[in-house]
Write a protein that holds these residues in place. Structure first.
Motif, PDB file in Angstrom:
ATOM      1  N   TYR A   1      28.781  25.571  22.942  1.00 36.93           N
ATOM      2  CA  TYR A   1      29.616  26.751  22.716  1.00 36.93           C
ATOM      3  C   TYR A   1      29.810  27.531  24.015  1.00 36.93           C
ATOM      4  CZ  TYR A   1      28.902  26.028  17.688  1.00 36.93           C
ATOM      5  OH  TYR A   1      28.873  25.508  16.423  1.00 36.93           O
ATOM      6  N   VAL A   2      28.718  27.731  24.749  1.00 34.67           N
ATOM      7  CA  VAL A   2      28.807  28.451  26.021  1.00 34.67           C
ATOM      8  C   VAL A   2      29.654  27.667  27.015  1.00 34.67           C
ATOM      9  CG1 VAL A   2      27.492  29.333  27.990  1.00 34.67           C
ATOM     10  CG2 VAL A   2      26.588  29.601  25.683  1.00 34.67           C
ATOM     11  N   ALA A   3      29.434  26.348  27.079  1.00 36.61           N
ATOM     12  CA  ALA A   3      30.169  25.513  28.028  1.00 36.61           C
ATOM     13  C   ALA A   3      31.670  25.511  27.729  1.00 36.61           C
ATOM     14  CB  ALA A   3      29.633  24.088  27.991  1.00 36.61           C
ATOM     15  N   MET A   4      32.045  25.477  26.445  1.00 32.79           N
ATOM     16  CA  MET A   4      33.465  25.461  26.088  1.00 32.79           C
ATOM     17  C   MET A   4      34.155  26.749  26.530  1.00 32.79           C
ATOM     18  SD  MET A   4      33.887  23.534  22.405  1.00 32.79           S
ATOM     19  CE  MET A   4      32.638  24.501  21.555  1.00 32.79           C
ATOM     20  N   VAL A   5      33.487  27.888  26.296  1.00 37.67           N
ATOM     21  CA  VAL A   5      34.064  29.166  26.723  1.00 37.67           C
ATOM     22  C   VAL A   5      34.164  29.220  28.242  1.00 37.67           C
ATOM     23  CG1 VAL A   5      33.725  31.660  26.764  1.00 37.67           C
ATOM     24  CG2 VAL A   5      33.268  30.381  24.677  1.00 37.67           C
ATOM     25  N   TYR A   6      33.110  28.735  28.916  1.00 34.51           N
ATOM     26  CA  TYR A   6      33.097  28.762  30.379  1.00 34.51           C
ATOM     27  C   TYR A   6      34.225  27.908  30.958  1.00 34.51           C
ATOM     28  CZ  TYR A   6      31.629  27.922  35.169  1.00 34.51           C
ATOM     29  OH  TYR A   6      31.617  27.816  36.539  1.00 34.51           O
ATOM     30  N   VAL A   7      34.375  26.699  30.455  1.00 36.62           N
ATOM     31  CA  VAL A   7      35.416  25.797  30.973  1.00 36.62           C
ATOM     32  C   VAL A   7      36.809  26.365  30.702  1.00 36.62           C
ATOM     33  CG1 VAL A   7      36.482  23.529  30.671  1.00 36.62           C
ATOM     34  CG2 VAL A   7      33.992  23.724  30.807  1.00 36.62           C
ATOM     35  N   THR A   8      37.023  26.910  29.509  1.00 35.89           N
ATOM     36  CA  THR A   8      38.335  27.464  29.152  1.00 35.89           C
ATOM     37  C   THR A   8      38.708  28.623  30.061  1.00 35.89           C
ATOM     38  OG1 THR A   8      37.992  26.816  26.843  1.00 35.89           O
ATOM     39  CG2 THR A   8      39.710  28.442  27.291  1.00 35.89           C
ATOM     40  N   THR A   9      37.772  29.556  30.252  1.00 38.57           N
ATOM     41  CA  THR A   9      38.060  30.711  31.111  1.00 38.57           C
ATOM     42  C   THR A   9      38.227  30.285  32.567  1.00 38.57           C
ATOM     43  OG1 THR A   9      35.667  31.145  31.271  1.00 38.57           O
ATOM     44  CG2 THR A   9      36.915  32.379  29.619  1.00 38.57           C
ATOM     45  N   ALA A  10      37.453  29.277  33.009  1.00 40.51           N
ATOM     46  CA  ALA A  10      37.559  28.809  34.389  1.00 40.51           C
ATOM     47  C   ALA A  10      38.920  28.182  34.658  1.00 40.51           C
ATOM     48  CB  ALA A  10      36.451  27.802  34.693  1.00 40.51           C
ATOM     49  N   VAL A  11      39.426  27.393  33.713  1.00 43.85           N
ATOM     50  CA  VAL A  11      40.744  26.766  33.880  1.00 43.85           C
ATOM     51  C   VAL A  11      41.840  27.825  33.886  1.00 43.85           C
ATOM     52  CG1 VAL A  11      42.440  25.248  32.779  1.00 43.85           C
ATOM     53  CG2 VAL A  11      40.042  24.554  32.908  1.00 43.85           C
ATOM     54  N   PHE A  12      41.725  28.801  32.993  1.00 40.32           N
ATOM     55  CA  PHE A  12      42.718  29.879  32.970  1.00 40.32           C
ATOM     56  C   PHE A  12      42.680  30.669  34.273  1.00 40.32           C
ATOM     57  CE2 PHE A  12      43.932  34.303  32.038  1.00 40.32           C
ATOM     58  CZ  PHE A  12      45.220  34.085  31.579  1.00 40.32           C
ATOM     59  N   ASN A  13      41.480  30.887  34.807  1.00 42.18           N
ATOM     60  CA  ASN A  13      41.363  31.622  36.067  1.00 42.18           C
ATOM     61  C   ASN A  13      41.997  30.840  37.215  1.00 42.18           C
ATOM     62  OD1 ASN A  13      40.339  33.871  37.648  1.00 42.18           O
ATOM     63  ND2 ASN A  13      38.888  32.413  38.509  1.00 42.18           N
ATOM     64  N   LEU A  14      41.827  29.513  37.238  1.00 38.73           N
ATOM     65  CA  LEU A  14      42.470  28.694  38.265  1.00 38.73           C
ATOM     66  C   LEU A  14      43.984  28.804  38.199  1.00 38.73           C
ATOM     67  CD1 LEU A  14      40.318  25.424  38.188  1.00 38.73           C
ATOM     68  CD2 LEU A  14      40.435  27.101  40.033  1.00 38.73           C
ATOM     69  N   PHE A  15      44.530  28.822  36.971  1.00 41.73           N
ATOM     70  CA  PHE A  15      45.970  28.985  36.782  1.00 41.73           C
ATOM     71  C   PHE A  15      46.423  30.328  37.335  1.00 41.73           C
ATOM     72  CE2 PHE A  15      49.382  30.734  34.113  1.00 41.73           C
ATOM     73  CZ  PHE A  15      50.381  29.785  34.317  1.00 41.73           C
ATOM     74  N   PHE A  16      45.669  31.387  37.024  1.00 36.42           N
ATOM     75  CA  PHE A  16      46.036  32.719  37.493  1.00 36.42           C
ATOM     76  C   PHE A  16      45.936  32.812  39.013  1.00 36.42           C
ATOM     77  CE2 PHE A  16      44.972  37.056  38.735  1.00 36.42           C
ATOM     78  CZ  PHE A  16      45.999  37.774  38.127  1.00 36.42           C
ATOM     79  N   VAL A  17      44.876  32.238  39.575  1.00 39.83           N
ATOM     80  CA  VAL A  17      44.676  32.286  41.026  1.00 39.83           C
ATOM     81  C   VAL A  17      45.813  31.581  41.754  1.00 39.83           C
ATOM     82  CG1 VAL A  17      43.234  31.340  42.879  1.00 39.83           C
ATOM     83  CG2 VAL A  17      42.187  32.607  41.006  1.00 39.83           C
ATOM     84  N   SER A  18      46.320  30.487  41.192  1.00 45.00           N
ATOM     85  CA  SER A  18      47.448  29.780  41.808  1.00 45.00           C
ATOM     86  C   SER A  18      48.653  30.700  41.945  1.00 45.00           C
ATOM     87  CB  SER A  18      47.816  28.553  40.975  1.00 45.00           C
ATOM     88  OG  SER A  18      46.738  27.648  40.897  1.00 45.00           O
TER      89      SER A  18
END
Length: 398
Positions: free
Chosen positions: A146-163
């Protein structure tokens, strides 16, 4: 490079650091418990946090979310009043959003670290007592997932935003330089500096900035944990018993590696800068040769390329011993975490779960102190880009 995107960079970054320190001081001097005035239950700030995804909607976390938003809004309103930079929505609010995502990722790591101890102790207990309830293992793994899924989802969204953030910064620099194209177009490699160096600069600065902030936040989150875990590790190999053994082991190892790499790599930024210059000169002559018959003759190209080759060979030589030292250090670093625990393991002073937790925390703190070590090749690249753009902007300064 900065004033095109950030409002009055010199004062902006200074005020940002000051505002961060003020908020940090207020938070740790009692601010974390002020949420009780807004209706949160008394003692919520000191209550034991659950090990799992539910931690992130407890009262202490909800109060931090509100604090961060109010603090960011006040800072943004101040600079909205103080400056009229057209990119402030991205440079102020965008930077704050990236900072929040970094903090959130660090807190995810804290939860995973807290999960290590009970889960691996459970495994050790089952192995030593002839078994146990398998559902407890499934439950523990689900907590991690559960923790890993939230972490991966937010990390991918953050990469999109950073781009998008990086491209907006590049756009701001591009607009600034092209508005002064008449003064800049005669400079060697002007087109490359605007078309390529702006993107590389924004992307590299953002990457290094995020890494630095993440290292600092990781230290804030994990250093107190490492201090408390040091009570279980009294002695270090060779050194023997020492107070706060784990903290001193992490700091001394990181400082040693940083000093060594700075010494062996101090020539590389200048060589990278020279490399950009000779490559630009060679490329410029080739471009002229496309339009004019009397340019890019074989002899001229041979002379220009010989300079490219000479500089590359120097780079290869200096990078060879730099990478040798850096990779050897990183390989030894993989063993260092378990090496410092040898006396405690031999004395039977720690359990398997505690060993895994200490190794994880020790690694996080060690990596934070090793920011310069892991980032040094990128810093070298950034310095060469910065020199090129700084020389570019000197024309406008004059």
């Amino acid at each position: 490079m900065f004033k095109s995107f950030f409002p009055n960079p010199k004062w902006f970054f200074g005020s940002l650091i000051l505002w961060f320190v003020i908020n940090l001081a207020l938070w740790y001097s009692g601010g974390e418990s002020w949420g009780s005035y807004l209706g949160f239950a008394e003692g919520y700030a000191t209550a034991e946090l659950p090990i799992g995804i539910s931690r992130f909607w407890t009262a202490s976390f909800l109060w931090f979310y509100l604090w961060f938003f109010i603090s960011t809004a006040l800072f943004a309103l101040f600079w909205k009043w103080k400056s009229n930079n057209p990119w402030q929505a991205w440079s102020v609010w965008g930077s704050a959003f990236i900072l929040f995502n970094i903090w959130f990722g660090v807190q995810m790591s804290v939860v995973v670290n807290a999960w290590y101890n009970p889960f691996y102790d459970l495994i050790q207990k089952m192995l030593s007592s002839g078994g146990g309830d398998v559902n407890q293992l499934y439950s523990g793994v689900l907590t991690f997932l559960y923790v890993a899924m939230v972490y991966v989802t937010t990390a991918v969204f953050n990469l999109f935003f950073v781009s998008h953030y990086v491209f907006r910064w590049r756009t701001a620099m591009n607009d600034y330089y092209t508005a002064h194209w008449e003064q800049l177009r005669h400079i060697e490699g002007a087109s490359q500096r605007i078309q390529e160096d702006t993107m590389r600069f924004a992307k590299t600065v953002e990457s290094l900035g995020v890494s630095l902030v993440e290292a600092l936040m990781t230290l804030l989150a994990f250093l107190p944990v490492l201090l408390s875990l040091s009570s279980h590790v009294k002695a270090l190999p060779i050194v023997g018993e020492i107070p706060y053994a784990l903290v001193w082991a992490a700091i001394s190892w990181a400082v040693l590696g940083t000093v060594i790499l700075m010494l062996v790599g101090y020539k590389l930024p200048g060589l990278e800068f020279n490399n950009q210059k000779v490559e630009a000169a060679y490329r410029k002559e080739l471009v002229y040769g496309e339009d004019y018959e009397n340019r890019a003759d074989p002899q001229t190209l041979k002379e220009l390329f010989s300079k490219v080759r000479f500089n590359y060979f120097r780079l290869y030589f200096h990078y060879a011993y730099f990478n040798l030292v850096r990779i050897w250090y990183m390989q030894l670093d993989n063993l260092y975490g378990i090496f410092v625990l040898f006396p405690s393991i031999a004395a039977g002073a720690i359990t398997l779960g505690l060993m895994m937790q200490i190794s994880n925390v020790f690694g996080k703190v060690r990596e934070s102190f090793q920011y310069l070590i892991s980032s040094w090749p990128t810093i070298i690249e950034l310095l060469s880009i910065y020199k090129r753009l700084k020389a570019f902007e000197s024309t406008l300064d004059k």
